[in-house]
Design an enzyme around this catalytic site. Structure first.
Site, PDB file in Angstrom:
ATOM      1  N   HIS A 268       0.675  -2.809  -6.961  1.00 25.56           N
ATOM      2  CA  HIS A 268      -0.218  -3.964  -7.108  1.00 25.56           C
ATOM      3  C   HIS A 268       0.320  -4.846  -8.222  1.00 25.56           C
ATOM      4  O   HIS A 268       0.829  -4.335  -9.220  1.00 25.56           O
ATOM      5  CB  HIS A 268      -1.648  -3.505  -7.436  1.00 25.56           C
ATOM      6  CG  HIS A 268      -2.650  -4.579  -7.209  1.00 25.56           C
ATOM      7  ND1 HIS A 268      -2.936  -5.532  -8.149  1.00 25.56           N
ATOM      8  CD2 HIS A 268      -3.398  -4.877  -6.114  1.00 25.56           C
ATOM      9  CE1 HIS A 268      -3.831  -6.365  -7.657  1.00 25.56           C
ATOM     10  NE2 HIS A 268      -4.121  -5.992  -6.420  1.00 25.56           N
ATOM     11  N   ASP A 325      -5.866  -0.671   0.026  1.00 23.56           N
ATOM     12  CA  ASP A 325      -5.534  -0.529   1.446  1.00 23.56           C
ATOM     13  C   ASP A 325      -5.077   0.878   1.821  1.00 23.56           C
ATOM     14  O   ASP A 325      -4.945   1.188   2.996  1.00 23.56           O
ATOM     15  CB  ASP A 325      -4.431  -1.524   1.833  1.00 23.56           C
ATOM     16  CG  ASP A 325      -4.924  -2.959   1.742  1.00 23.56           C
ATOM     17  OD1 ASP A 325      -6.031  -3.219   2.229  1.00 23.56           O
ATOM     18  OD2 ASP A 325      -4.207  -3.803   1.186  1.00 23.56           O
TER      19      ASP A 325
HETATM   20  N1  CMC Z   1       7.192   0.814  -2.219  1.00 18.02           N
HETATM   21  C1  CMC Z   1       8.376   0.917  -2.852  1.00 18.02           C
HETATM   22  N2  CMC Z   1       8.727   0.166  -3.927  1.00 18.02           N
HETATM   23  C2  CMC Z   1       7.828  -0.722  -4.353  1.00 18.02           C
HETATM   24  C3  CMC Z   1       6.572  -0.883  -3.750  1.00 18.02           C
HETATM   25  C4  CMC Z   1       6.267  -0.076  -2.652  1.00 18.02           C
HETATM   26  N3  CMC Z   1       5.083  -0.185  -2.031  1.00 18.02           N
HETATM   27  N4  CMC Z   1       5.896  -1.844  -4.394  1.00 18.02           N
HETATM   28  C5  CMC Z   1       6.688  -2.276  -5.382  1.00 18.02           C
HETATM   29  N5  CMC Z   1       7.869  -1.605  -5.377  1.00 18.02           N
HETATM   30  C6  CMC Z   1       8.965  -1.737  -6.340  1.00 18.02           C
HETATM   31  C7  CMC Z   1       9.758  -3.008  -6.109  1.00 18.02           C
HETATM   32  O1  CMC Z   1      10.837  -2.799  -5.234  1.00 18.02           O
HETATM   33  C8  CMC Z   1      10.201  -3.332  -7.515  1.00 18.02           C
HETATM   34  O2  CMC Z   1      11.268  -2.469  -7.835  1.00 18.02           O
HETATM   35  P1  CMC Z   1      12.452  -2.944  -8.858  1.00 18.02           P
HETATM   36  O3  CMC Z   1      11.764  -3.253 -10.160  1.00 18.02           O
HETATM   37  O4  CMC Z   1      13.376  -1.796  -8.898  1.00 18.02           O
HETATM   38  O5  CMC Z   1      13.061  -4.178  -8.217  1.00 18.02           O
HETATM   39  C9  CMC Z   1       9.021  -2.914  -8.387  1.00 18.02           C
HETATM   40  O6  CMC Z   1       8.373  -1.878  -7.625  1.00 18.02           O
HETATM   41  C10 CMC Z   1       8.025  -4.049  -8.649  1.00 18.02           C
HETATM   42  O7  CMC Z   1       7.599  -4.560  -7.386  1.00 18.02           O
HETATM   43  P2  CMC Z   1       7.376  -6.084  -7.045  1.00 18.02           P
HETATM   44  O8  CMC Z   1       7.695  -6.315  -5.611  1.00 18.02           O
HETATM   45  O9  CMC Z   1       8.085  -6.928  -8.066  1.00 18.02           O
HETATM   46  O10 CMC Z   1       5.817  -6.188  -7.313  1.00 18.02           O
HETATM   47  P3  CMC Z   1       4.874  -7.393  -6.905  1.00 18.02           P
HETATM   48  O11 CMC Z   1       3.837  -7.479  -7.941  1.00 18.02           O
HETATM   49  O12 CMC Z   1       5.689  -8.609  -6.639  1.00 18.02           O
HETATM   50  O13 CMC Z   1       4.257  -6.926  -5.500  1.00 18.02           O
HETATM   51  C11 CMC Z   1       2.914  -5.750  -3.940  1.00 18.02           C
HETATM   52  C12 CMC Z   1       3.039  -6.286  -5.393  1.00 18.02           C
HETATM   53  C13 CMC Z   1       1.502  -5.218  -3.733  1.00 18.02           C
HETATM   54  C14 CMC Z   1       3.151  -6.910  -2.950  1.00 18.02           C
HETATM   55  C15 CMC Z   1       3.965  -4.623  -3.721  1.00 18.02           C
HETATM   56  O14 CMC Z   1       3.690  -3.540  -4.587  1.00 18.02           O
HETATM   57  C16 CMC Z   1       4.024  -4.154  -2.257  1.00 18.02           C
HETATM   58  O15 CMC Z   1       4.787  -4.713  -1.472  1.00 18.02           O
HETATM   59  N6  CMC Z   1       3.221  -3.096  -1.880  1.00 18.02           N
HETATM   60  C17 CMC Z   1       3.156  -2.664  -0.488  1.00 18.02           C
HETATM   61  C18 CMC Z   1       2.208  -3.573   0.305  1.00 18.02           C
HETATM   62  C19 CMC Z   1       0.763  -3.336  -0.062  1.00 18.02           C
HETATM   63  O16 CMC Z   1       0.291  -2.222  -0.157  1.00 18.02           O
HETATM   64  N7  CMC Z   1       0.002  -4.440  -0.239  1.00 18.02           N
HETATM   65  C20 CMC Z   1      -1.437  -4.404  -0.553  1.00 18.02           C
HETATM   66  C21 CMC Z   1      -1.702  -4.923  -1.936  1.00 18.02           C
HETATM   67  S1  CMC Z   1      -3.338  -4.558  -2.573  1.00 18.02           S
HETATM   68  C22 CMC Z   1      -4.513  -5.331  -1.567  1.00 18.02           C
HETATM   69  C23 CMC Z   1      -4.199  -6.674  -1.099  1.00 18.02           C
HETATM   70  O17 CMC Z   1      -3.744  -7.554  -1.830  1.00 18.02           O
HETATM   71  O18 CMC Z   1      -4.438  -6.913   0.076  1.00 18.02           O
END
Ligand code: CMC
Length: 390
Positions: A268, A325
């Site tokens: 998140h 989720d």
């Molecule tokens: N699986 C594997 N690696 C992950 C994941 C994941 N689910 N989420 C983040 N990372 C890694 C990402 O690759 C990055 O690694 P590094 O620092 O080595 O490059 C690090 O963690 C930080 O991630 P980010 O993509 O910069 O984080 P963000 O704040 O931009 O994205 C997020 C947040 C929720 C979009 C992301 O964690 C994600 O894609 N999660 C899976 C989809 C999901 O469950 N979404 C629902 C969110 S909560 C409810 C809602 O909003 O609807």
């Protein structure tokens, strides 16, 4: 134009001042208008929380009754909206139908943006008609006759009734199922400047009508990184189960940046300790499934996956925890709600939040949202056309 600060994904950019929802991501705190989410889940129903989120305070009994009656009065969608659905293929994703019909509401219910009474009516129309339209999406795709709102039951019970009740197979409004849906709706009611709320504000800042702004939020929610994640979580768990339950294989895949696979329902932008909504849902997933006598292997798998991830330095170092989720889909599934409807359920719950964010924006700065960019393209070029036959 001065120096432009780049912040891709708006990680550190505040876009507005707000008094609706407070999140402390380090401590896992979520409050609406000052009230902790745990208390709202325990002591209110979805309509009461919706009123609070939209109007800023808890309703009196009389205000609550009036709100419920007003919503019921405005719950019947025009038949023209249901006819729109007939143009869609039978295997359409429900979100495609629901998101399409929203801006069209302005064609049926135009209003004067400068008249607060008419704006209020547009809000009631959204709260009344969206659950009905969401149920119609589901029923149209199945070729079932449509149901109409029954104002004598709660918002959650009405939605279940609208969607799943058929004369041949009367849907049982089990109080535990209704309570579980009510809780899920409360948990989704608002979440400050998430992608869809920020979209509603961005679109709304052009002073377009409320229906169009909410339609934008709905489309943003559809994406798998936002509300579409609940469907993806369940699909992911099914894949892992059918692949012999090899959790480690999928953890390794999620850690491999080249794979393009992410652990859906994990991580998140704001919560870096735990997502309080996920905690509440996890507790209820156990309760709902045991009450319904369902022993879903996916719940066991989800728990094992969570535990394995929380013991893995990749996820620990990046502070990646289960989000809202991760467990919601397992409850929806236990309630008999098909996977492709999960994001629609999220949309019905998030509606008060979108409305509240839009109202707050309208009453504050009316400056249009218009970010800047850092241009990286070509500098001035001399034009020599290669087309001869203009
Ligand atoms: N699986 C594997 N690696 C992950 C994941 C994941 N689910 N989420 C983040 N990372 C890694 C990402 O690759 C990055 O690694 P590094 O620092 O080595 O490059 C690090 O963690 C930080 O991630 P980010 O993509 O910069 O984080 P963000 O704040 O931009 O994205 C997020 C947040 C929720 C979009 C992301 O964690 C994600 O894609 N999660 C899976 C989809 C999901 O469950 N979404 C629902 C969110 S909560 C409810 C809602 O909003 O609807």
């Amino acid at each position: 134009t001065g120096l432009i600060t780049l912040d891709p994904g708006y990680v550190n950019t505040g876009s507005c001042e707000s008094s609706i929802t407070f999140i402390d991501g380090e401590k896992g705190i979520l409050r609406h208008r000052g009230y902790p989410i745990e208390d709202l889940c325990e002591k209110t129903d979805f309509l009461e929380t919706a009123y609070l989120v939209i109007y800023g305070r808890l309703p009196s009994q009389a205000e609550y009754d009036r709100f419920r009656d007003d919503i019921a009065e405005h719950s019947l969608p025009h038949n023209g909206l249901s006819r729109m659905f007939e143009a869609f293929p039978k295997d359409s994703h429900p979100m495609a139908l629901l998101a399409s019909v929203l801006p069209s509401m302005y064609a049926y219910y135009p209003y004067d943006e400068n008249d607060p009474a008419q704006v209020d009516k547009a809000i009631l129309r959204l709260l009344g008609k969206i659950p009905v339209l969401a149920s119609w999406v589901y029923r149209k795709l199945r070729g079932w006759p449509l149901n109409y709102s029954n104002p004598d039951q709660s918002y959650a019970a009405n939605f279940l009734d609208l969607t799943f009740n058929t004369p041949a197979n009367r849907f049982k409004l089990d109080p535990d199922i209704v309570k579980a849906l009510d809780l899920l709706l409360i948990l989704h009611a608002d979440h400050e400047q998430n992608c869809s709320a920020a979209t509603v504000r961005m679109i709304g800042s052009s002073q377009v009508n409320l229906y169009a702004a909410i339609a934008g939020g709905m489309c943003s929610l559809w994406g798998p990184l936002h509300g579409g994640a609940n469907q993806k979580v369940l699909e992911m768990l099914e894949v892992i189960k059918n692949d012999g339950g090899d959790i480690q294989k999928y953890l390794d895949l999620a850690k491999d940046k080249e794979s393009g696979f992410r652990l859906m329902g994990f991580g998140h932008r704001v919560y870096k300790n735990f997502d309080p909504r996920a905690r509440i849902i996890k507790k209820h997933a156990d309760r709902v499934l045991s009450k319904l006598g369902i022993n879903d292997p996916l719940l066991k798998l989800a728990k094992e996956l969570e535990e394995a991830a929380l013991n893995d330095s990749y996820f620990v170092d990046r502070k990646l925890y289960p989000n809202v989720d991760f467990y919601s889909g397992i409850i929806y599934k236990a309630m008999g709600i098909p996977t492709e409807m999960f994001t629609v359920m999220f949309a019905v719950g998030r509606l008060p939040g979108w409305i509240a964010q839009w109202r707050e924006m309208q009453s504050g700065s009316t400056r249009i949202s218009r970010p800047r960019q850092v241009y990286q393209g070509e500098t001035r070029r001399d034009l020599m056309s290669m087309v001869k036959n203009h």
